[in-house]
Motif scaffolding. Structure first.
Motif, PDB file in Angstrom:
ATOM      1  N   ASN A 113       3.590  -0.952 -10.110  1.00 60.57           N
ATOM      2  CA  ASN A 113       4.211  -2.125  -9.102  1.00 60.57           C
ATOM      3  C   ASN A 113       3.783  -2.346  -8.422  1.00 60.57           C
ATOM      4  O   ASN A 113       3.413  -3.460  -7.665  1.00 60.57           O
ATOM      5  CB  ASN A 113       5.936  -1.815 -10.050  1.00 60.57           C
ATOM      6  CG  ASN A 113       6.122  -2.212 -10.865  1.00 60.57           C
ATOM      7  OD1 ASN A 113       5.121  -2.902 -11.553  1.00 60.57           O
ATOM      8  ND2 ASN A 113       7.586  -1.986 -11.447  1.00 60.57           N
ATOM      9  N   SER A 114       3.180  -1.117  -7.170  1.00 60.41           N
ATOM     10  CA  SER A 114       3.554  -0.942  -5.599  1.00 60.41           C
ATOM     11  C   SER A 114       1.756  -1.487  -5.647  1.00 60.41           C
ATOM     12  O   SER A 114       1.400  -2.304  -4.729  1.00 60.41           O
ATOM     13  CB  SER A 114       3.963   0.091  -5.162  1.00 60.41           C
ATOM     14  OG  SER A 114       3.495   0.551  -3.578  1.00 60.41           O
ATOM     15  N   SER A 115       1.194  -0.554  -6.525  1.00 61.58           N
ATOM     16  CA  SER A 115      -0.084  -1.381  -6.418  1.00 61.58           C
ATOM     17  C   SER A 115      -1.076  -2.589  -6.676  1.00 61.58           C
ATOM     18  O   SER A 115      -1.982  -3.028  -5.873  1.00 61.58           O
ATOM     19  CB  SER A 115      -1.356   0.198  -7.054  1.00 61.58           C
ATOM     20  OG  SER A 115      -1.240  -0.282  -8.602  1.00 61.58           O
ATOM     21  N   LYS A 116      -0.305  -2.945  -8.041  1.00 64.64           N
ATOM     22  CA  LYS A 116      -0.211  -4.594  -8.067  1.00 64.64           C
ATOM     23  C   LYS A 116       0.085  -4.535  -6.619  1.00 64.64           C
ATOM     24  O   LYS A 116      -0.789  -6.338  -6.308  1.00 64.64           O
ATOM     25  CB  LYS A 116       0.865  -4.769  -9.160  1.00 64.64           C
ATOM     26  CG  LYS A 116       0.733  -6.087  -9.263  1.00 64.64           C
ATOM     27  CD  LYS A 116       1.444  -6.657 -10.278  1.00 64.64           C
ATOM     28  CE  LYS A 116       1.112  -8.358 -11.744  1.00 64.64           C
ATOM     29  NZ  LYS A 116       1.682  -8.333 -12.418  1.00 64.64           N
ATOM     30  N   LEU A 117       0.982  -5.466  -5.788  1.00 64.02           N
ATOM     31  CA  LEU A 117       1.243  -6.037  -4.771  1.00 64.02           C
ATOM     32  C   LEU A 117       0.867  -6.357  -3.663  1.00 64.02           C
ATOM     33  O   LEU A 117       0.143  -6.792  -3.255  1.00 64.02           O
ATOM     34  CB  LEU A 117       2.784  -6.151  -4.433  1.00 64.02           C
ATOM     35  CG  LEU A 117       4.400  -6.062  -5.526  1.00 64.02           C
ATOM     36  CD1 LEU A 117       5.729  -5.321  -4.540  1.00 64.02           C
ATOM     37  CD2 LEU A 117       3.177  -7.592  -6.041  1.00 64.02           C
ATOM     38  N   LYS A 118       0.106  -4.623  -3.420  1.00 67.02           N
ATOM     39  CA  LYS A 118      -0.778  -4.789  -2.677  1.00 67.02           C
ATOM     40  C   LYS A 118      -2.114  -4.964  -2.945  1.00 67.02           C
ATOM     41  O   LYS A 118      -3.350  -5.775  -2.013  1.00 67.02           O
ATOM     42  CB  LYS A 118      -0.940  -3.057  -2.138  1.00 67.02           C
ATOM     43  CG  LYS A 118      -2.248  -2.466  -1.416  1.00 67.02           C
ATOM     44  CD  LYS A 118      -2.718  -1.004  -1.203  1.00 67.02           C
ATOM     45  CE  LYS A 118      -3.261  -1.041   0.260  1.00 67.02           C
ATOM     46  NZ  LYS A 118      -3.025   0.461   0.081  1.00 67.02           N
TER      47      LYS A 118
END
Length: 379
Positions: A113-118
């Motif tokens: 989820n974090s890497s997707k937002l980045k």
């Protein structure tokens, strides 16, 4: 003169007496024999075979994971159903592995989820030249790697769950379970050769019979003649009693033994009371069909020569003895089933055969059949 007349009269009487004596002797010298008049009749033919009882399904219960048996959840000799839990292996280590896999999956989901937002932010900034194209591409690659990691951890969770489920050893089939080879506290492994227990399906149940390939061809022909496409089979148990449920022959289950020329016939029987048990020795009677115009001859009327060929003596219409060569098929009751040599209406000599021979004139006396046949017998 009177004396002369008396002598002539006496001489005439003697001549008459001499003329009549041979006729009396001919009737007195005719040998009396007992005969049975043969009649064609329908006869049901059977074959008596031996066989062994076997379960329709047999399954060994084996562990699929290693561990210590914690509980046994069945009673030996009871009926079990497919899917029923039979043993419980200590699940502690498998529960821990499952919990660890679940935690790793949750961690991977958070990272993805974090890497997707980045990756989404870098994609927007690269249009305004806020970040370099390389940084945006690296962010997208990291996101895709994290997505792949999620799939990997999800598979690990599924594998751990399967192993955890395997700690409950379930019945693979329904049937009657035998003796357990282990007790609680025993160590079992997934690769062990010894089964924990064996389950056999007893209703319905098979009886495997042995028969010649020649007789098999007759059975197949009879099967085609039956409107219901079945060949009936009955079974006699080891104690001599008749098994109460009739079965049927399954001809599709046979194979020919090249060394002996025999085949294994498989009959299936209902077995609700479980009277038939695997391994039991039985005698089976298989129907070979009905011969509508069968000739049955009393055994005492058929003799054998030195080569074993059958012969019979019959009385013809002139009351003379004829010798016939006959071919017998099998014994049915107290009679021979005749396939050649005799026909309906023949008077077969059954009493006094040792006193007569072919060509003699005899006096035939009907004695009748002593016993009716039931159609059972063997070659």
């Amino acid at each position: 003169m009177a004396l002369k007349r008396i002598m002539v009269a006496v001489l005439a009487c003697l001549i008459v007496a001499c003329d009549q004596k041979p006729e009396t002797n001919v009737g007195a010298m005719a040998t009396q024999v007992g005969v049975v008049t043969l009649k064609a009749e329908p006869v049901t033919l059977f074959s008596d075979l031996t066989g062994r009882v076997t379960g329709t399904m047999v399954s060994d219960v084996r562990p699929q994971v290693e561990g210590i048996i914690k509980k046994r959840l069945f009673k030996e000799g009871d009926d079990v159903v497919a899917g029923q839990v039979l043993y419980e292996i200590d699940p502690a280590t498998y529960q821990a592995s499952y919990d660890e896999a679940v935690a790793q999956l949750q961690n991977a989901l958070a990272i993805v989820n974090s890497s997707k937002l980045k990756a989404e932010r870098y994609a927007a900034l690269v249009k305004e030249n806020g970040v370099s194209r390389q940084d945006a591409d690296d962010a997208m690659a990291t996101y895709k790697q994290n997505v792949a990691s999620v799939a990997q951890y999800r598979a690990a969770v599924e594998s751990a769950k399967i192993n955890l489920d395997y700690t409950k050893v379930r019945a693979p089939i329904s049937g009657r379970i035998g003796i357990s080879s282990v007790t609680p506290g025993a160590l079992v492994t997934a690769s062990q050769t010894t089964a924990l227990a064996t389950i056999r399906t007893l209703d319905p149940i098979y009886v495997d019979l042995t028969q010649s390939s020649t007789q098999l061809l007759k059975l197949k022909k009879q099967q085609l003649q039956n409107s219901d496409n079945t060949v009936p089979v009955t079974v006699t148990l080891e104690d001599g009693s008749q098994y109460q449920h009739p079965g049927k022959l399954e001809l599709t289950e046979v194979s020919v033994d090249e060394s002996t020329g025999s085949v294994t016939l498989r009959a299936v029987f209902p077995n609700p009371e479980h009277d038939l048990l695997p391994g039991m020795f039985v005698r089976a009677t298989v129907s070979n069909g009905v011969r509508s115009e069968a000739i049955l001859a009393p055994q005492q009327g058929i003799t054998r020569d030195a080569k074993g060929n059958g012969t019979a003596l019959v009385v013809n219409k002139e009351n003379k003895v004829e010798s016939r060569e006959v071919v017998t098929d099998r014994v049915i009751g107290n009679k021979w089933l005749i396939t050649q040599g005799l026909q309906s209406g023949d008077r077969l000599i059954t009493e006094g055969t040792s006193k007569v021979q072919a060509g003699m004139t005899v006096k035939a006396v009907e004695v009748g059949a002593t016993e009716s046949s039931d159609g059972n017998g063997g070659k």
